[in-house]
Enzyme design. Structure first.
Site, PDB file in Angstrom:
ATOM      1  N   TYR A  89      -5.398  39.088  68.153  1.00  0.00           N
ATOM      2  CA  TYR A  89      -6.834  39.929  68.592  1.00  0.00           C
ATOM      3  C   TYR A  89      -6.980  41.072  67.888  1.00  0.00           C
ATOM      4  O   TYR A  89      -5.834  41.663  67.154  1.00  0.00           O
ATOM      5  CB  TYR A  89      -6.737  40.199  70.143  1.00  0.00           C
ATOM      6  CG  TYR A  89      -6.018  41.106  70.696  1.00  0.00           C
ATOM      7  CD1 TYR A  89      -6.197  42.628  70.661  1.00  0.00           C
ATOM      8  CD2 TYR A  89      -4.513  41.010  70.932  1.00  0.00           C
ATOM      9  CE1 TYR A  89      -5.467  43.526  71.017  1.00  0.00           C
ATOM     10  CE2 TYR A  89      -3.550  42.206  71.299  1.00  0.00           C
ATOM     11  CZ  TYR A  89      -4.062  43.165  71.282  1.00  0.00           C
ATOM     12  OH  TYR A  89      -3.227  44.486  71.764  1.00  0.00           O
ATOM     13  N   CYS A  90      -8.306  41.679  67.731  1.00  0.00           N
ATOM     14  CA  CYS A  90      -8.392  43.019  67.059  1.00  0.00           C
ATOM     15  C   CYS A  90      -9.278  43.726  68.029  1.00  0.00           C
ATOM     16  O   CYS A  90      -9.255  43.606  69.086  1.00  0.00           O
ATOM     17  CB  CYS A  90      -9.090  42.883  65.742  1.00  0.00           C
ATOM     18  SG  CYS A  90     -10.649  41.759  65.644  1.00  0.00           S
ATOM     19  N   ARG A  91     -10.192  44.687  67.518  1.00  0.00           N
ATOM     20  CA  ARG A  91     -11.200  45.279  68.239  1.00  0.00           C
ATOM     21  C   ARG A  91     -12.400  44.732  68.689  1.00  0.00           C
ATOM     22  O   ARG A  91     -12.747  44.546  69.960  1.00  0.00           O
ATOM     23  CB  ARG A  91     -11.660  46.586  67.601  1.00  0.00           C
ATOM     24  CG  ARG A  91     -12.643  47.504  68.117  1.00  0.00           C
ATOM     25  CD  ARG A  91     -12.982  48.568  67.109  1.00  0.00           C
ATOM     26  NE  ARG A  91     -13.768  48.110  66.408  1.00  0.00           N
ATOM     27  CZ  ARG A  91     -15.079  48.104  66.418  1.00  0.00           C
ATOM     28  NH1 ARG A  91     -15.627  48.271  67.598  1.00  0.00           N
ATOM     29  NH2 ARG A  91     -16.002  47.893  65.557  1.00  0.00           N
TER      30      ARG A  91
END
Length: 129
Positions: A89-91
């Protein structure tokens, strides 16, 4: 006429057989399903591909930071088991798409991509560290 029929059959066979070989190892899921899959996976490999500054503000428990924008993403990802599930995941999801594509290219077999990123995770009230 017979030539056209045979040509069509052969062309169809090649097109369909090529499509069958592109099995994706990336599964996209909403944050709640992503969290549930993490809970049911023994020793999950959770990769936060945001910057270290973003990671330090908050992250999913037991996640490890491997900065997609850094110079050592490929090298850092090599320390993970390619046959075990990896959760990424990221932002907001844009870096995740790029990172999961790279992980698939590197031979990771079972990749889970969180849709909407950490922003959506927080919006749904899921726990963080």
């Amino acid at each position: 006429m017979k030539f056209h029929s045979i040509f069509f059959l052969i062309a169809s066979f090649f097109i369909l057989s090529c499509n069958g070989q592109t099995q994706k190892s990336i599964k996209t899921s909403e944050p709640k399903a992503f969290a549930e899959k993490i809970k049911t996976t023994e020793n999950p490999q959770i990769l936060d591909v945001r910057t270290p500054e973003e990671f330090n503000v908050g992250h999913i428990e037991n996640a490890e930071n491997i900065n997609w924008l850094g110079d050592s993403f490929v090298q850092d990802s090599e320390k993970y088991n390619k046959t075990k599930p990896v959760f990424v995941y990221c932002r907001s999801g844009a870096r995740t798409k790029k990172a999961t594509a790279k992980l698939e290219e590197l031979g990771f077999e079972n990749i889970y991509e969180m849709e909407g990123g950490f922003l959506k995770w927080n919006a749904e009230g899921l726990s963080q560290k």
